[in-house]
Each structure stands twice: as structure tokens, then as C-alpha cells.
Design a protein around this motif. Structure first.
Motif, mmCIF file in Angstrom:
data_model
loop_
_atom_site.group_PDB
_atom_site.id
_atom_site.type_symbol
_atom_site.label_atom_id
_atom_site.label_comp_id
_atom_site.label_asym_id
_atom_site.label_seq_id
_atom_site.Cartn_x
_atom_site.Cartn_y
_atom_site.Cartn_z
ATOM 1 N N ALA A 99 31.287 34.781 47.380
ATOM 2 C CA ALA A 99 30.829 35.859 48.261
ATOM 3 C C ALA A 99 31.919 36.228 49.266
ATOM 4 C CB ALA A 99 29.548 35.445 48.975
ATOM 5 N N ALA A 100 32.570 35.208 49.826
ATOM 6 C CA ALA A 100 33.636 35.452 50.799
ATOM 7 C C ALA A 100 34.823 36.163 50.150
ATOM 8 C CB ALA A 100 34.087 34.136 51.434
ATOM 9 N N LEU A 101 35.179 35.766 48.945
ATOM 10 C CA LEU A 101 36.293 36.407 48.254
ATOM 11 C C LEU A 101 35.987 37.871 47.947
ATOM 12 C CD1 LEU A 101 37.294 33.454 45.914
ATOM 13 C CD2 LEU A 101 38.664 34.395 47.803
ATOM 14 N N ALA A 102 34.774 38.149 47.498
ATOM 15 C CA ALA A 102 34.391 39.542 47.222
ATOM 16 C C ALA A 102 34.415 40.366 48.502
ATOM 17 C CB ALA A 102 33.014 39.589 46.564
ATOM 18 N N LEU A 103 33.921 39.798 49.585
ATOM 19 C CA LEU A 103 33.912 40.491 50.867
ATOM 20 C C LEU A 103 35.339 40.722 51.371
ATOM 21 C CD1 LEU A 103 31.749 41.613 52.744
ATOM 22 C CD2 LEU A 103 31.674 39.388 53.876
ATOM 23 N N ALA A 104 36.203 39.751 51.190
ATOM 24 C CA ALA A 104 37.607 39.895 51.594
ATOM 25 C C ALA A 104 38.300 40.986 50.788
ATOM 26 C CB ALA A 104 38.338 38.566 51.428
ATOM 27 N N GLU A 105 38.036 41.034 49.496
ATOM 28 C CA GLU A 105 38.621 42.084 48.665
ATOM 29 C C GLU A 105 38.117 43.453 49.094
ATOM 30 O OE1 GLU A 105 37.904 41.154 44.534
ATOM 31 O OE2 GLU A 105 39.354 39.506 44.548
ATOM 32 N N ALA A 106 36.817 43.557 49.392
ATOM 33 C CA ALA A 106 36.244 44.829 49.829
ATOM 34 C C ALA A 106 36.806 45.256 51.185
ATOM 35 C CB ALA A 106 34.722 44.736 49.880
ATOM 36 N N THR A 107 37.086 44.300 52.038
ATOM 37 C CA THR A 107 37.684 44.600 53.336
ATOM 38 C C THR A 107 39.109 45.108 53.158
ATOM 39 O OG1 THR A 107 36.326 42.898 54.395
ATOM 40 C CG2 THR A 107 38.274 43.627 55.604
ATOM 41 N N THR A 108 39.821 44.543 52.214
ATOM 42 C CA THR A 108 41.206 44.916 51.959
ATOM 43 C C THR A 108 41.304 46.294 51.313
ATOM 44 O OG1 THR A 108 41.791 42.597 51.785
ATOM 45 C CG2 THR A 108 43.339 44.168 50.809
ATOM 46 N N ALA A 109 40.379 46.602 50.419
ATOM 47 C CA ALA A 109 40.327 47.920 49.777
ATOM 48 C C ALA A 109 39.207 48.721 50.432
ATOM 49 C CB ALA A 109 40.085 47.764 48.272
ATOM 50 N N ALA A 110 39.380 49.010 51.710
ATOM 51 C CA ALA A 110 38.306 49.555 52.534
ATOM 52 C C ALA A 110 37.745 50.887 52.047
ATOM 53 C CB ALA A 110 38.790 49.696 53.977
ATOM 54 N N ALA A 111 38.494 51.654 51.291
ATOM 55 C CA ALA A 111 38.014 52.952 50.833
ATOM 56 C C ALA A 111 37.002 52.843 49.695
ATOM 57 C CB ALA A 111 39.190 53.823 50.395
ATOM 58 N N ASP A 112 36.916 51.676 49.067
ATOM 59 C CA ASP A 112 36.000 51.481 47.940
ATOM 60 C C ASP A 112 34.622 51.083 48.469
ATOM 61 O OD1 ASP A 112 34.645 50.803 45.623
ATOM 62 O OD2 ASP A 112 36.290 49.609 44.789
ATOM 63 N N THR A 113 33.808 52.066 48.812
ATOM 64 C CA THR A 113 32.510 51.785 49.422
ATOM 65 C C THR A 113 31.541 51.134 48.442
ATOM 66 O OG1 THR A 113 31.781 54.059 49.010
ATOM 67 C CG2 THR A 113 32.723 53.571 51.178
ATOM 68 N N ALA A 114 31.682 51.401 47.158
ATOM 69 C CA ALA A 114 30.812 50.748 46.172
ATOM 70 C C ALA A 114 31.081 49.244 46.155
ATOM 71 C CB ALA A 114 31.009 51.353 44.785
ATOM 72 N N ALA A 115 32.353 48.864 46.203
ATOM 73 C CA ALA A 115 32.706 47.440 46.249
ATOM 74 C C ALA A 115 32.215 46.815 47.544
ATOM 75 C CB ALA A 115 34.216 47.253 46.105
ATOM 76 N N GLN A 116 32.308 47.552 48.637
ATOM 77 C CA GLN A 116 31.795 47.038 49.909
ATOM 78 C C GLN A 116 30.307 46.764 49.826
ATOM 79 O OE1 GLN A 116 32.561 49.451 53.325
ATOM 80 N NE2 GLN A 116 34.754 49.575 52.911
ATOM 81 N N ASP A 117 29.558 47.724 49.281
ATOM 82 C CA ASP A 117 28.106 47.562 49.182
ATOM 83 C C ASP A 117 27.745 46.355 48.314
ATOM 84 O OD1 ASP A 117 27.787 49.774 50.788
ATOM 85 O OD2 ASP A 117 27.320 51.144 49.133
ATOM 86 N N ALA A 118 28.426 46.211 47.178
ATOM 87 C CA ALA A 118 28.146 45.090 46.276
ATOM 88 C C ALA A 118 28.519 43.762 46.928
ATOM 89 C CB ALA A 118 28.911 45.271 44.965
ATOM 90 N N ALA A 119 29.666 43.724 47.590
ATOM 91 C CA ALA A 119 30.112 42.490 48.240
ATOM 92 C C ALA A 119 29.162 42.103 49.370
ATOM 93 C CB ALA A 119 31.534 42.656 48.774
ATOM 94 N N TYR A 120 28.743 43.073 50.135
ATOM 95 C CA TYR A 120 27.819 42.812 51.236
ATOM 96 C C TYR A 120 26.499 42.271 50.709
ATOM 97 C CZ TYR A 120 28.262 43.614 56.243
ATOM 98 O OH TYR A 120 28.481 43.461 57.580
ATOM 99 N N ALA A 121 25.995 42.863 49.633
ATOM 100 C CA ALA A 121 24.718 42.415 49.067
ATOM 101 C C ALA A 121 24.817 40.968 48.609
ATOM 102 C CB ALA A 121 24.304 43.323 47.906
ATOM 103 N N THR A 122 25.905 40.618 47.950
ATOM 104 C CA THR A 122 26.112 39.242 47.501
ATOM 105 C C THR A 122 26.242 38.308 48.698
ATOM 106 O OG1 THR A 122 27.192 39.979 45.475
ATOM 107 C CG2 THR A 122 27.631 37.710 46.176
ATOM 108 N N ALA A 123 27.017 38.721 49.688
ATOM 109 C CA ALA A 123 27.226 37.885 50.874
ATOM 110 C C ALA A 123 25.913 37.633 51.603
ATOM 111 C CB ALA A 123 28.240 38.550 51.804
ATOM 112 N N ARG A 124 25.066 38.629 51.665
ATOM 113 C CA ARG A 124 23.765 38.481 52.345
ATOM 114 C C ARG A 124 22.915 37.377 51.726
ATOM 115 N NH1 ARG A 124 22.811 40.107 57.172
ATOM 116 N NH2 ARG A 124 23.255 42.259 57.632
ATOM 117 N N ASP A 125 23.112 37.132 50.431
ATOM 118 C CA ASP A 125 22.330 36.105 49.734
ATOM 119 C C ASP A 125 22.769 34.684 50.053
ATOM 120 O OD1 ASP A 125 20.758 38.041 48.493
ATOM 121 O OD2 ASP A 125 21.972 38.062 46.660
#
Length: 160
Positions: A99-125
């Protein structure tokens, strides 16, 4: 005032040396983020995995060298570090690390809002709000250090 630069054809300014007050502020931010991560219950291995994955994405050799050593000191294994770039394709990482790795990748590629949403959903779990915030701050901070090192072309010297 003479600017600190590298010798040779690629004469980059070492911006950390050229603007030490700004660099010192970044170091202080990093220290605060380290404390936030510890207070949130994130272990040092997870933090270093985030530092390494973001540095891989940004192509920062200097930070990869520094944080590989830190991850090993924190207790991570060469096997896990060797496959980190393909973390999704192995079962070597815990749900929290994934979850942390996905969130870190989404933070790094900040323009990819779909990746952000997916990473956030996983992290929330699997992560608390404090842990999510800390992971994002770790990723933001290492992204900043990556840019300092990449733009300055900090070199990794061979170890003796």
C-alpha cells in the motif's frame, strides 16, 4: 562568489552547496517527516522502501545508493531490495508495504489521478490516516531530495 560546480564538460551547480539555507530547510523537513513516520508506527524498513522506490522512479543514483545502505542497516534483505522495482510481481512485501509503495508511486506521478485513487483506496484498507499522511510526506520529501541530486548530478563513488 564562485559557485560549487563539478569539473569537466558537465558543470552542474551543486544546489545544496550553492544555497545551503534552502538545503538545510529541506534537511529539517526530512527530520520532521522521519519523526512523523515513527510516531505513526511506520517502521524504518517501510520508510526506506518508499525512499528507494521513489528514487528508482526518478532515476536518482545518489539517493538509491544512500537509501539501499539505510534499508540494509534497518534490516531489509538484498533479495527484497533486488526485486523492489517489480514489487507488484512478488509476494515478498507485506500488505502495508504494498500500500505504501503504491501511494509513493502515485505521489511521484501526481498527474495520474486514477493511480492516486486506486492507491488511496488500497492504503485505506491497511494503513491508518496518520500512516497514509506519513507515507505521502516521505514520498514528497524524497522526491525533493531526488531533484536536488539529479539536477546537481551528485555522483556515487565506488566503495573501497
Amino acid at each position: 562568489m564562485t559557485s560549487p560546480v563539478q569539473a569537466g564538460a558537465d558543470r552542474r551547480i551543486y544546489i545544496d552547496k550553492q544555497s545551503p539555507k534552502a538545503y538545510h530547510a529541506l534537511v529539517q523537513t526530512s527530520e520532521a517527516v522521519r519523526a512523523v513516520a515513527a510516531d505513526a508506527g511506520l517502521d524504518r524498513v517501510l520508510v526506506e522502501l518508499v525512499n528507494l522506490r521513489v528514487s528508482q522512479l526518478n532515476g536518482c543514483a545518489y539517493c538509491l545508493h544512500l537509501h539501499t545502505r539505510a534499508a540494509l542497516r534497518a534490516g531489509d534483505t538484498p533479495q527484497r531490495l533486488g526485486v523492489l522495482a517489480a514489487w507488484r510481481d512478488t509476494d515478498l512485501f507485506t500488505p502495508a508495504e504494498r500500500a505504501a509503495l503504491a501511494l509513493a508511486e502515485a505521489t511521484t506521478a501526481a498527474a495520474d489521478t486514477a493511480a492516486q485513487d486506486a492507491a488511496y483506496a488500497t492504503a485505506r484498507d491497511v494503513l491508518t490516516d496518520d500512516q497514509i499522511s506519513a507515507v505521502i510526506w516521505v514520498a514528497v520529501t524524497i522526491n525533493a531530495f531526488n531533484r536536488v541530486s539529479v539536477m546537481s548530478r551528485h555522483r556515487v563513488r565506488a566503495e573501497q
